[in-house]
Structures are given as structure tokens and as C-alpha cells.
Write a protein that holds these residues in place. Structure first.
Motif, PDB file in Angstrom:
ATOM      1  N   UNK A 131       0.891  -1.182   0.067  1.00 40.23           N
ATOM      2  CA  UNK A 131      -0.143   0.100   0.049  1.00 40.23           C
ATOM      3  C   UNK A 131       1.014   1.143   0.001  1.00 40.23           C
ATOM      4  N   UNK A 132       2.002   1.198   0.920  1.00 44.90           N
ATOM      5  CA  UNK A 132       2.718   2.250   0.792  1.00 44.90           C
ATOM      6  C   UNK A 132       3.381   2.659  -0.395  1.00 44.90           C
ATOM      7  N   UNK A 133       3.398   1.354  -1.337  1.00 41.55           N
ATOM      8  CA  UNK A 133       3.985   1.709  -2.645  1.00 41.55           C
ATOM      9  C   UNK A 133       2.863   1.851  -3.658  1.00 41.55           C
ATOM     10  N   UNK A 134       1.882   2.091  -3.175  1.00 42.89           N
ATOM     11  CA  UNK A 134       0.552   2.451  -4.206  1.00 42.89           C
ATOM     12  C   UNK A 134      -0.333   1.389  -4.764  1.00 42.89           C
ATOM     13  N   UNK A 135      -0.210   0.056  -4.092  1.00 45.70           N
ATOM     14  CA  UNK A 135      -0.895  -1.032  -4.579  1.00 45.70           C
ATOM     15  C   UNK A 135      -1.988  -1.142  -3.567  1.00 45.70           C
ATOM     16  N   UNK A 136      -3.181  -0.698  -3.971  1.00 45.09           N
ATOM     17  CA  UNK A 136      -4.326  -0.633  -3.233  1.00 45.09           C
ATOM     18  C   UNK A 136      -5.672  -1.051  -3.830  1.00 45.09           C
ATOM     19  N   UNK A 137      -5.930  -1.883  -4.739  1.00 48.45           N
ATOM     20  CA  UNK A 137      -6.925  -2.483  -5.121  1.00 48.45           C
ATOM     21  C   UNK A 137      -7.602  -3.097  -4.333  1.00 48.45           C
ATOM     22  N   UNK A 138      -8.978  -3.380  -4.752  1.00 47.55           N
ATOM     23  CA  UNK A 138      -9.783  -4.301  -3.578  1.00 47.55           C
ATOM     24  C   UNK A 138      -9.015  -5.488  -3.262  1.00 47.55           C
ATOM     25  N   UNK A 166      -5.893  -6.223  -2.888  1.00 48.75           N
ATOM     26  CA  UNK A 166      -4.812  -5.906  -1.800  1.00 48.75           C
ATOM     27  C   UNK A 166      -5.509  -5.537  -0.521  1.00 48.75           C
ATOM     28  N   UNK A 167      -6.594  -4.695  -0.434  1.00 50.74           N
ATOM     29  CA  UNK A 167      -7.412  -4.727   0.707  1.00 50.74           C
ATOM     30  C   UNK A 167      -7.995  -5.958   1.343  1.00 50.74           C
ATOM     31  N   UNK A 168      -8.488  -6.824   0.664  1.00 52.30           N
ATOM     32  CA  UNK A 168      -9.062  -7.905   1.127  1.00 52.30           C
ATOM     33  C   UNK A 168      -7.736  -8.910   1.819  1.00 52.30           C
ATOM     34  N   UNK A 210      -6.812  -6.901   5.044  1.00 51.67           N
ATOM     35  CA  UNK A 210      -8.004  -6.991   6.158  1.00 51.67           C
ATOM     36  C   UNK A 210      -7.898  -8.228   6.762  1.00 51.67           C
ATOM     37  N   UNK A 239     -13.789  -5.665 -11.781  1.00 50.92           N
ATOM     38  CA  UNK A 239     -13.892  -4.819 -10.548  1.00 50.92           C
ATOM     39  C   UNK A 239     -15.447  -4.945 -10.277  1.00 50.92           C
TER      40      UNK A 239
END
Lengths: 425, 457
Positions: B214-221, B223-225, B228, B445
């Protein structure tokens, strides 16, 4: 000598046979990876072998672990003596197993055996080293080189003629078993090119294994006279004859293109050979130490026997399931089946808060019981409450829905945190 | 319980043998954590997929199952090495007590076998078995991961608090392996402590990886799942671990007073003993530490004036290396408390804002929490194992009576260290390769309906 004292040794011998058969076939695939040569045909062979190992993979080392644990539970003193004297070959086998397992795992991250060939080479080398070292350890025990007592064996005890012979035999038998198995698997898939290739390999390795086995009596006669007498003149004689016959039948079946059947003949040959060794030196486990004298106290023998039988009752059907799935090619055909998207009732925020509150309360109660409970039962209840609070807390957080939230806010494209633009990957 | 009347083995390399054993555990235990906790998280995701039909869950579960197989394969071989070492390094231990504790490893062997079988079926069964059967094939992995670790910890609990046998003329008799292993006062807290630690380590390490992403910008759903689920598992486990740790420490205070005195660096028997934070133990006291009056007595015996036995009340030959044990203990407690604090922050933010934290510092903290949890795990094992020294079986058999007489230990140690360095590099390499694979294109998506939150593929 009571039945209870012998039964665990029978388990050990059965598991040793199974390890030679199943683990040996696994290890043998590494030999063919190593000897595949160069060029496109070699690449085809390596890829075929790699894909065929599939789901059975490293699991077969559990037979070896079972041999070790039963030995140290039921014959602890003898196990300690073997471990002291044969520390070098057993350690080498251990390192071989580590390298093989690691290279196996690394292949899971490659595009197959052609991608990063050095991994395949290391895999092959460790697949040869491991059975050789383990076979040499068996050879040292069989030739009476492990004395009773904590006697360090040094670097070279295990490189005696009998050990080297058994080590080489172990490698060749594994290669033969692997080739037979790969031929049978190719036949099932109607892959005639691989079937031919591995039938030839099975015949060559089978003949070599037979030749080394025939050399056995000549080596043993000079190097281990007791073993020689036991195998060829004593109780082991019948078993050795069965083994030799079954080995010939296995070769004949491969020659007649019946590789699937040949596996069973090969299994019989191995089991009979292990049985022959056991009968040849029975009742001695180590020189001057009988199985009965080496056996642990009665309660440990009972506990282990019950555990092994109960474990086998549970494991056998599961292993049967795995073999059934593999042998029926269930892992080779895709059944695409998406589940219908069900209706999901999303917990409302109020429900979620109630759950969170209930979990927090359960946590506090459980923590209180664990910290202030002075006897067993309040503590048990406290731990159970804590575990319930963990499950409840996990559900209350709802990580699945939690990951949705940013989507709802449309934050995917929005700047967040330090205001960096997020890349959609 | 009388001693065995054994004599120390003539072994110049006892320390090297111990370090070799310790190295093997340090490599193996983090893998065990993944074996215990990872399957449960993967199954949770697959279950969500079957409930919602949302392919993001499936994609995460499927990719994680590949990582599980790779880590399990490495765990198999490092575990095999451990079972070799039990005999190769400590033949006196297995020869004398194999009949008492061996049953635990026999049961562990079967658990592990079942685990291996079903991991094979699960990993290769994606799209080959019906969805329900595939999910069902994962359940035994979770169960056997628990039973296997349970029996191994039963053996450790027995080594800490031996029972179930008696000693007659230097021989072990009246062996009762079942009571020795499973009716042991140390088993419950050690097992629960390890089980929670498994969820903390697996949870924080996984979440830490995706936090870096995430800190490198990878933050799709996707990655969030993937962030989390593990962060939630770790966040609920971490606060509970403090409670279980307190329980463990009080049991140690009652049954292994010398270990408690070493953990705390308590030189002299003291009424109303203080607790020292940080510092260095020397000449019978902690120097440069921060003393909190009466806290040790309060924590250990729930009485601020209780008397705590000091190190000077034990024979000098029965003491573990105090600073090693104490620093390991303080590291574990310090890191564990910090992780619990991070967990509480996460849970608090979740309940207040209803979403994942937004600020970078939280993800930076998570990135540190991953490796920190592994350090705490290893520090915890150092605490309990080095804290048991000089005994291998507490109060009964000394480590120098159990060690092998073999002279090859330094060579073996060197070879093993090199091999495990290679294994560590290989694991890093393969995890990076697996992580670097492109995400499957099948991820549409999710057209999320705001009222139902239902993902439609």
C-alpha cells in the motif's frame, strides 16, 4: 520375546518398506531429471516428470519420520546407539532432504523445470544423495557395525562395502520405481512418447538394480558373514527368494508393457527384501542386543501400538482418497464451476456494534477468569471465553466488508494518506 | 523425583550442539505459525467466496494456497531435520526418555501426514473438485495443524514440568506416557500461548507485506482484502495474548521459580519484589534498569508483599544464563505489548470510522509489526528453552548428560548453518516470485451494490 515387544518393530519395517517404495519413487524422479541430458527432448522429459510428481510431492517423508519416532519411543536405547554411530550418514540424508524439499518449493514459483535449470540440478543431486546415505546407514546396521553403547562412528564407518552396496541399491531401486510409475502414468494419459522413454529407463535401471542385488551375497560373504548366513542359509532365505522372483516378474511386466501391474510386483520385491533382512538378523537388533531387550516399558509400547493402529485407521482412507484422485486423473481435468452468487445479508452497523460489544464483554469476563482464577476450571472457562471473544471479534470487524469501504467512497482514485496518487495495478 | 545419577558426556562442543538445535528451531517455528494459522484464513476467504460469489476472495485464497504449499514444503523438511536432531544431537535424551515422550511425536506424525495429504488435495484441487468438496478438503488442514502442534507442545510442556514416570536405580520405570504428556500443568498455557502467537505472526507478517504494498501504491480491492483478513486475525489475537502470557508467567512462578528469578533478574529473595524494565543483570542485581516497586510480587502472586525467590536461593550449577533469558523475556513482552497496542488502535479506528485506517503511519507500523512479531516469537522460545537450562528435562536430566559424544558437531553445525542460509534465501526468492506474478485478469471490478454490498462477478 512378547508380541507387544515385536509389534512396533513390525510397524517400523512396514514403514521402512513403504518409504522405500513411495519415498523411493519420489526420490527416483530426481535421478531422471538429472540424467535427462540436453535438448528439446530432455526438456520434454523434465517437464513431464515435474508435472507427474504433482500432489504426492514431499509428503512421503512422513514414513521416515514414523520410522524414527517409533524407534525412539519403543527402542529408545538402540535408537540412541544408532544415532551416535551413524550421525554422519543420517545428517547427510537430512541435508539432502532439506535441499530436495527446498528446491521442490522453489519450483512452485518457477514456470517449470526448464526455468532455472540449476534448481532442477540441485533437486536431482539431493534426490541421489538422500537415498544413498539412508541406504548406507541401513547397510551399516545390517553388517553389525553399530555397537551397543554411545560409540561415535567417525566420518568413514558408513563407507564400508555393505553400506555402499545398499546405498547404490537404494538409489537404483528408487530410479526403477520412478520409471515404472512414470511409464504407467504416461500409459494412462496415452502419451506414448513418454511411455516408451520411461519403459526403456525402467528396464535399464531394473537390470542394474538386479545386478547390484546379485552382487550382494558376494560382498556380504566377505564383509558381513553373519548377514550372509542369515540371508542365504537362515530364516531370511525364503523371503530373499520371493524378493528375487518378484523383482524378475516386475521386470518381465515392464517388458510386456504392463507397467501398472509391475508396480505391485516391485512393491512385493521390496517388502520381501526388508523382511528378509529382518529375519536374517532376528532376534538381534544390534550385535548382542535383542529386540526384546531393547524394547521400552510396557505402557510406552501399548501407547505407541494403539496410536499407530488408530492413526492408520484415520490415515489410510485419506491416503486412499489422495491416490484415488491422482490415479483417476482427477487432478488433470478441470471442472469449471462457479458458485451462484448468493444473497448476502450485510450486517447493519447496529448489529455490528452489538457484536463488538458482546465480544468485548466476553473478552473482559474471560480475561478476569484467567487472571484471577486460582483453580483449573475457572481458567479453562476463561480461556474458552477468550477464544469465543476472538471469533466474535473477528466477525464483528468483518474484514471482508472492511475491504469494500474504500470502494464505496470512491477512494480508489482519490488521494489518500500523504496525498500520493495511487497506481491501479 | 530423584536424579538419574548420570554423568556429563565428554563433549567439548555442547554449546555448538545447543546452538545448532536452536538454529533449527528458529528456522522451523515461524513456518509452523503459518501451518497453524494460514489455512484458517484461506478457508475463511474461500468460504466468503462461496457465500458471495465474489472472485476477489477466491483470487486471494488461491494465491495464498500456493504460498501455503511452498511454506509447508519447507516446513516439512525443517521439521524432518528436527526429528533427526532429537536422536543425532541428544541420543541420551531419546534413549532415556523416548518411551515417555515419544507418543507425542507419533501422534504428531499422523497429524502431519493427514495435513500433507489434504494440502496436496486442496492445492491441486482448485477447479478440479466441486466448490463444496474443495472447501471441505481444507478443513482437515486446519484441524491437523492444531493437533500436530498440540502434541509437540505437550512434549515441551513435559520437558518443563516432567511427570508420568519414576526413576529406580538410574532407570526410568512406571512410564505412563498419556499422563506425562496430556495431564501436564504446563500444556494448557503453552499451547494457547503458541496458538495465539501463530495468528499474530502469520497475521502481522502477511498484513505487513500488503502494508508495504500500500505504501508503494498497490491498493486495489484485492490488496485490501488480503490486508484486512490477516490484520483482523492478528488484532483480535494480540490483546488476548497479554492475558495468556500473564497466566503462563504465574504458572512459571509457581512451578519453575528459578526461571522466574532469571526472567526478572532477581538476585536475592525479596518480599514485595520490584519489576525492572530494561537494564543488565550483573552481580546479583539489575543495573541501569527502571524499577517499579512491588510490581513483580503483585503480578506473580497477586499480592504486592509476596516473597519472590531470588537466584541466590538456588545452587549455582542450576542457573540458566540470566541475561540471555531476561533480555529475551523483555523483548517478547515489549514487542507483544506494542503489537497489542497497535491492535487496539486498529480495532478502535475500525469501530469509530468503519473503514480501514487511512494514514500512512498505521501501514508503516504494520510493516514493522511483521518482522517484530517473528522476533517476539523467537524471543519467547528462547525465554522458555534457555530458561530451562541447564536441564533438558527440568530437574531430572541435564543437557550435558543428553548430548551426543560425536566429534563432528562443528562440521555439522557449519553445514547446517550454510544450508539454512540457502533455505532462507530460497524462501525469500520464491515468495518474491510468487508475489510478483501478475494478478489474474479474471478479476472484474466488483460492481458493488451499496445497499447489499454484494459483489457480482
Amino acid at each position: 520375546m512378547t508380541l507387544l515387544q515385536v509389534l512396533p518393530m513390525v510397524f517400523v519395517l512396514i514403514e521402512l518398506s513403504l518409504y522405500t517404495l513411495l519415498g523411493g519413487a519420489d526420490l527416483g524422479t530426481g535421478v531422471w531429471q538429472l540424467l535427462a541430458g540436453r535438448g528439446p527432448r530432455a526438456a520434454r522429459i523434465r517437464t513431464y516428470v515435474y508435472e507427474a510428481i504433482g500432489p504426492i510431492w514431499e509428503a512421503n517423508h512422513v514414513w521416515l519420520i514414523a520410522v524414527l519416532t517409533i524407534m525412539w519411543t519403543c527402542y529408545p536405547g538402540a535408537f540412541g546407539d544408532i544415532a551416535s554411530t551413524l550421525v554422519v550418514p543420517l545428517f547427510i540424508a537430512g541435508i539432502g532432504i532439506v535441499l530436495r524439499g527446498t528446491t521442490y518449493a522453489m519450483h512452485g514459483a518457477t514456470r517449470g523445470p526448464e526455468d532455472h535449470r540449476e534448481i532442477t540440478t540441485l533437486f536431482g543431486l539431493s534426490s541421489v544423495l538422500t537415498p544413498f546415505a539412508l541406504g548406507a546407514a541401513v547397510g551399516a546396521i545390517a553388517s553389525g557395525r553399530v555397537p551397543v553403547g554411545d560409540q561415535p562412528g567417525g566420518y568413514l564407518t558408513w563407507l564400508n562395502p555393505t553400506s555402499v552396496l545398499v546405498g547404490v541399491l537404494a538409489v537404483l531401486v528408487g530410479a526403477f520405481l520412478a520409471a515404472v510409475q512414470l511409464t504407467a502414468s504416461a500409459d494412462r494419459q496415452a502419451d506414448w512418447e513418454m511411455s516408451r522413454a520411461f519403459r526403456r529407463r525402467a528396464l535399464v535401471s531394473g537390470l542394474l538394480a538386479g545386478a547390484v542385488a546379485l552382487a550382494g551375497p558376494f560382498v556380504a560373504r566377505h564383509d558381513a558373514p553373519d548377514l550372509y548366513t542369515g540371508l542365504l542359509h537362515g530364516d531370511g532365505r525364503a523371503a530373499v527368494a520371493v524378493s528375487a522372483l518378484a523383482g524378475l516378474v516386475a521386470l518381465g511386466l515392464v517388458l510386456r508393457r504392463r507397467a501398472a501391474l509391475a508396480r505391485y510386483a516391485a512393491a512385493l520385491a521390496i517388502a520381501a527384501l526388508v523382511a528378509g533382512w529382518a529375519l536374517a538378523q532376528s532376534p538381534q537388533l544390534l550385535p548382542g542386543l535383542t529386540v526384546a531387550h531393547a524394547a521400552a516399558p510396557r505402557s510406552a509400547l501399548i501407547g505407541t501400538t494403539v496410536a499407530v493402529i488408530a492413526g492408520f485407521v484415520v490415515v489410510a482412507p485419506c491416503l486412499g482418497l489422495l491416490f484415488w484422485l491422482v490415479l483417476h486423473g482427477r487432478f488433470e481435468r478441470v471442472v469449471q464451476s462457479w458458485p451462484a452468487a448468493g444473497t448476502v445479508h450485510r450486517a447493519s452497523e447496529a448489529t455490528r456494534r452489538r457484536r463488538a460489544g458482546a465480544s468485548a464483554l466476553t473478552f473482559v469476563l474471560g480475561a478476569g477468569a484467567v487472571v484471577f482464577g486460582t483453580t483449573l476450571w475457572p481458567q479453562v472457562v476463561g480461556v474458552l471465553l477468550l477464544l469465543a471473544a476472538l471469533v466474535g471479534g473477528f466477525a464483528a470487524v468483518g474484514p471482508g466488508e472492511l475491504a469494500d469501504e474504500d470502494t464505496l467512497d470512491g477512494a480508489l482514485t482519490a488521494d489518500i494518506g500523504a496525498g500520493r496518487k495511487l497506481r491501479m495495478s | 523425583m530423584g536424579g538419574l545419577g548420570l554423568t556429563a558426556v565428554d563433549q567439548a562442543y555442547l554449546d555448538q550442539a545447543r546452538q545448532m538445535q536452536a538454529l533449527s528451531f528458529v528456522v522451523h517455528i515461524p513456518l509452523v505459525c503459518f501451518g497453524m494459522a494460514f489455512p484458517a484464513m484461506i478457508l475463511f476467504l474461500e468460504w466468503r467466496y462461496l457465500r458471495t460469489g465474489d472472485v476477489v476472495y477466491r483470487a486471494v485464497a488461491q494465491r495464498w494456497s500456493r504460498i501455503l504449499v511452498a511454506l509447508f514444503a519447507v516446513g516439512v523438511v525443517t521439521g524432518t531435520i528436527l526429528s533427526f536432531e532429537m536422536g543425532l544431537l541428544w541420543p541420551g535424551f531419546t534413549a532415556t526418555f523416548g518411551s515417555v515422550f515419544g507418543l507425542g511425536f507419533a501422534i504428531e506424525g499422523f497429524s502431519f501426514f493427514l495435513e500433507a495429504i489434504f494440502i496436496g488435495i486442496y492445492a491441486y484441487g482448485w477447479d478440479r473438485l466441486s466448490p463444496r468438496w474443495h472447501l471441505a478438503s481444507g478443513v482437515p488442514i486446519v484441524i491437523t495443524g492444531v493437533t500436530g502442534s498440540f502434541t509437540v507442545i505437550a512434549v515441551n510442556a513435559w520437558m518443563q514440568n516432567p511427570s508420568g514416570f519414576s526413576v529406580q536405580d538410574g532407570r526410568v520405570v512406571d512410564v505412563n506416557p498419556v499422563t506425562a504428556l496430556f495431564a501436564n500443568g504446563f500444556l494448557a498455557h503453552e499451547f494457547v500461548h503458541m496458538y495465539l502467537a501463530a495468528f499474530m505472526v502469520a497475521g502481522f507478517v502477511l498484513a505487513g507485506c500488503y502494508a508495504v504494498g500500500r505504501l508503494r501504491g498497490r491498493w486495489t480491492r484485492y490488496h485490501r482484502v488480503a490486508l484486512a483478513v490477516p490484520v483482523t486475525a492478528a488484532a483480535v489475537a494480540a490483546p488476548a495474548q497479554l492475558v495468556i502470557g500473564d497466566w503462563a508467567a504465574r504458572t512459571v512462578a509457581a512451578d519453575q521459580p528459578v526461571k522466574l528469578a532469571s526472567l526478572e533478574g532477581l538476585g536475592a529473595t525479596t518480599a514485595g519484589a520490584p519489576e525492572h524494565l530494561l537494564g543488565w543483570y550483573t552481580d546479583g542485581q539489575v543495573r541501569f534498569g527502571i524499577a517499579i516497586p512491588k510490581l513483580l510480587s503483585l503480578l506473580a502472586y497477586h499480592n504486592p508483599d509476596a516473597t519472590v525467590r531470588g537466584l541466590d536461593s538456588f545452587p549455582g550449577t542450576d542457573l540458566p544464563p540470566v541475561n540471555v533469558v531476561r533480555i529475551a523475556f523483555q523483548s517478547m513482552v515489549g514487542i507483544g505489548s506494542a503489537l497489542a497496542l497497535l491492535a487496539v488502535v486498529f480495532l478502535f479506528l475500525r469501530s469509530r470510522t468503519g473503514r480501514l485506517p487511512r494514514s500512512d503511519w498505521f501501514y508503516q507500523a504494520l510493516a514493522v509489526a511483521g518482522p517484530a512479531s517473528v522476533v517476539a516469537l523467537i524471543a519467547g522460545w528462547v525465554t522458555t528453552e534457555v530458561g530451562r537450562q541447564p536441564w533438558v528435562v527440568y530437574g531430572v536430566m541435564r543437557t550435558d548428560e543428553a548430548v551426543t559424544g560425536a566429534r563432528e558437531i562443528p562440521v555439522g553445525y557449519g553445514v547446517l548453518a550454510l544450508t539454512y542460509l540457502g533455505v532462507a534465501l530460497a524462501v525469500v526468492w520464491l515468495l518474491r516470485r510468487l508475489a510478483g506474478r501478475p494478478l489474474p485478469d479474471l478479476l472484474p471490478r466488483p460492481t458493488t451494490d451499496a445497499t447489499t454490498g454484494m459483489g457480482v462477478r
